[in-house]
Design a protein around this motif. Structure first.
Motif, PDB file in Angstrom:
ATOM      1  N   UNK A 189      26.877  62.942  57.066  1.00 52.09           N
ATOM      2  CA  UNK A 189      26.009  64.032  57.487  1.00 52.09           C
ATOM      3  C   UNK A 189      26.706  64.857  58.558  1.00 52.09           C
ATOM      4  N   UNK A 190      26.072  64.981  59.711  1.00 52.75           N
ATOM      5  CA  UNK A 190      26.676  65.791  60.778  1.00 52.75           C
ATOM      6  C   UNK A 190      27.714  65.026  61.597  1.00 52.75           C
ATOM      7  N   UNK A 191      27.676  63.707  61.488  1.00 55.25           N
ATOM      8  CA  UNK A 191      28.600  62.887  62.288  1.00 55.25           C
ATOM      9  C   UNK A 191      29.984  62.870  61.649  1.00 55.25           C
ATOM     10  N   UNK A 249      32.473  52.277  67.386  1.00 54.29           N
ATOM     11  CA  UNK A 249      32.070  53.551  66.800  1.00 54.29           C
ATOM     12  C   UNK A 249      33.182  54.589  66.727  1.00 54.29           C
ATOM     13  N   UNK A 250      34.421  54.193  67.084  1.00 51.88           N
ATOM     14  CA  UNK A 250      35.535  55.150  67.098  1.00 51.88           C
ATOM     15  C   UNK A 250      35.940  55.575  65.691  1.00 51.88           C
ATOM     16  N   UNK A 251      35.582  54.762  64.686  1.00 47.48           N
ATOM     17  CA  UNK A 251      35.931  55.129  63.310  1.00 47.48           C
ATOM     18  C   UNK A 251      36.927  54.178  62.659  1.00 47.48           C
ATOM     19  N   UNK A 252      37.216  53.072  63.298  1.00 48.19           N
ATOM     20  CA  UNK A 252      38.251  52.142  62.812  1.00 48.19           C
ATOM     21  C   UNK A 252      37.894  51.583  61.429  1.00 48.19           C
ATOM     22  N   UNK A 266      36.029  62.554  52.850  1.00 48.14           N
ATOM     23  CA  UNK A 266      35.355  63.862  52.881  1.00 48.14           C
ATOM     24  C   UNK A 266      36.357  64.990  52.670  1.00 48.14           C
ATOM     25  N   UNK A 267      37.499  64.903  53.369  1.00 44.95           N
ATOM     26  CA  UNK A 267      38.606  65.825  53.089  1.00 44.95           C
ATOM     27  C   UNK A 267      39.901  65.198  53.584  1.00 44.95           C
ATOM     28  N   UNK A 268      41.017  65.826  53.219  1.00 47.63           N
ATOM     29  CA  UNK A 268      42.315  65.238  53.527  1.00 47.63           C
ATOM     30  C   UNK A 268      42.737  64.276  52.433  1.00 47.63           C
ATOM     31  N   UNK A 269      43.914  63.662  52.621  1.00 47.56           N
ATOM     32  CA  UNK A 269      44.443  62.798  51.550  1.00 47.56           C
ATOM     33  C   UNK A 269      44.983  61.470  52.095  1.00 47.56           C
ATOM     34  N   UNK A 326      42.138  55.236  68.335  1.00 46.32           N
ATOM     35  CA  UNK A 326      41.128  56.180  67.846  1.00 46.32           C
ATOM     36  C   UNK A 326      40.077  56.381  68.930  1.00 46.32           C
ATOM     37  N   UNK A 327      39.604  57.612  69.037  1.00 47.65           N
ATOM     38  CA  UNK A 327      38.545  57.909  70.001  1.00 47.65           C
ATOM     39  C   UNK A 327      37.683  59.000  69.397  1.00 47.65           C
ATOM     40  N   UNK A 328      36.401  58.715  69.221  1.00 50.28           N
ATOM     41  CA  UNK A 328      35.499  59.664  68.562  1.00 50.28           C
ATOM     42  C   UNK A 328      36.101  60.209  67.269  1.00 50.28           C
ATOM     43  N   UNK A 329      36.712  59.330  66.479  1.00 50.49           N
ATOM     44  CA  UNK A 329      37.227  59.721  65.175  1.00 50.49           C
ATOM     45  C   UNK A 329      38.562  60.432  65.193  1.00 50.49           C
ATOM     46  N   UNK A 330      39.070  60.732  66.400  1.00 52.13           N
ATOM     47  CA  UNK A 330      40.365  61.428  66.477  1.00 52.13           C
ATOM     48  C   UNK A 330      41.470  60.438  66.834  1.00 52.13           C
ATOM     49  N   UNK A 331      42.669  60.716  66.321  1.00 49.72           N
ATOM     50  CA  UNK A 331      43.813  59.896  66.703  1.00 49.72           C
ATOM     51  C   UNK A 331      44.279  60.368  68.073  1.00 49.72           C
TER      52      UNK A 331
END
Ligand SMILES: Nc1ncnc2c1ncn2[C@@H]1O[C@H](COP(=O)(O)OP(=O)(O)OP(=O)(O)O)[C@@H](O)[C@H]1O
Ligand SMILES: [Mg+2]
Length: 281
Positions: A13-15, A38-41, A55-58, A223-228
């Motif tokens: 969704x928005x997350x 919750x970092x996305x690991x 969702x996007x990327x490869x 990872x932090x909030x989904x970012x490397x």
């Protein structure tokens, strides 16, 4: 051979759980993935193994796209994983938990049981020897005929890793292998993982246990909030100011993180009745 993420993104969704992560993983190396809850690991592991759609990327392995392919195709391409919450077939025996990997991945179960041809069964007998050798490696052979659910929590973790090795994976993804293990079990696990290092294999270990990560891994992704946020050697990660702030805190806080991990272990490792919730595979 290498595994490559390009602008890998996953939204619920928005997350945005994984936000345009690009990274390259080379065989022979062990990679640690760390970051706060919750970092996305796990999301990263789930996308790589094909459990979650990208969702996007490869994601590419050997230059071939993995994203968009079915889970069993990704498994056949050589990607194996374990789960943050152990997923074994509880009522099957320890040996059967490995043997299920002998069935063709893409055939329906009834087909496998009724039409499994004799030559495949013979091959199965050979592979059974492989199962037993793996169980011996993980000191599980004396427990081969027990129900998986009757094993101690630590042994269930080992069985899950043994199962992930059944197909000789070129990419091994481990999601918090030390979760719920006591100190001695974690040290034993660290040794075992060290022995799984293989020139042909990429190992990616998501883990909160900093001692394990720092002593096992060649490179660490933060990872932090989904970012490397950072990628580097254990020493570089420990020295980086941004990582310190985002995750590790100050050097003094490292002790606090260790203490918190120890607490978590104690909470999780109390005994059969207090085990973390487990999902069936
Ligand atoms: N299936 C899902 N549906 C919706 N949101 C999800 C789903 N899986 C994860 N999330 C959310 O995505 C974010 C990243 O979750 P993820 O499980 O990847 O984190 P993590 O780094 O593995 O955390 P932890 O250390 O607690 O295991 C979190 O905010 C989480 O709530
Ligand atoms: Mg997780």
């Amino acid at each position: 051979m290498s595994l490559v993420f390009r602008d890998l993104t996953k939204s619920y969704g928005k997350l945005v759980a994984i936000d345009a992560v690009s990274a390259r993983f080379e065989p022979g190396l062990v990679y640690g993935v760390i970051g706060p809850n919750g970092a996305g690991k796990s999301t990263l592991i789930n996308m790589t193994a094909g459990s979650y759609a990208v969702s996007s990327g490869t994601i590419e392995l050997d230059g071939r796209r993995l994203d968009g392919r079915k889970k069993h195709e990704i498994s056949l391409a050589g990607v194996s994983r374990t789960y943050q919450n152990i997923r074994l077939f509880d009522q099957m025996t320890v040996l059967e938990n490995l043997e299920v990997c002998l069935y063709p991945l893409d055939a329906p179960r009834i087909w496998q049981e009724v039409f499994w041809p004799p030559h495949a069964r013979r091959r199965g007998a050979e592979r059974r020897r492989i199962c037993e050798a793996l169980l011996a490696d993980f000191e599980l052979l004396p427990h081969a005929d027990k129900a998986a659910a009757s094993l101690s929590y630590g042994r269930q973790r080992m069985l899950e890793i043994a199962r992930a090795l059944m197909r000789g994976p070129r990419v091994l993804l481990l999601d918090e292998p030390a979760a719920g293990l006591n100190h001695a079990e974690t040290e034993d696990l660290t040794d075992r993982l060290r022995r799984l290092r293989d020139p042909e294999r990429i190992m990616i270990v998501v883990e909160h246990d900093m001692d394990l990560v720092m002593s096992l891994c060649d490179r660490i992704l933060v990872l932090h909030h989904g970012k490397l946020l950072f990628e580097g050697t254990p020493a570089e990660v420990q020295a980086d100011a941004a990582v310190q702030q985002a995750y590790l805190g100050t050097h003094d806080d490292l002790d606090e993180i260790r203490a918190a991990a120890e607490d978590r272990r104690r909470q999780r490792g109390l005994g059969p009745d207090e085990r973390p919730v487990r999902h069936h595979a």
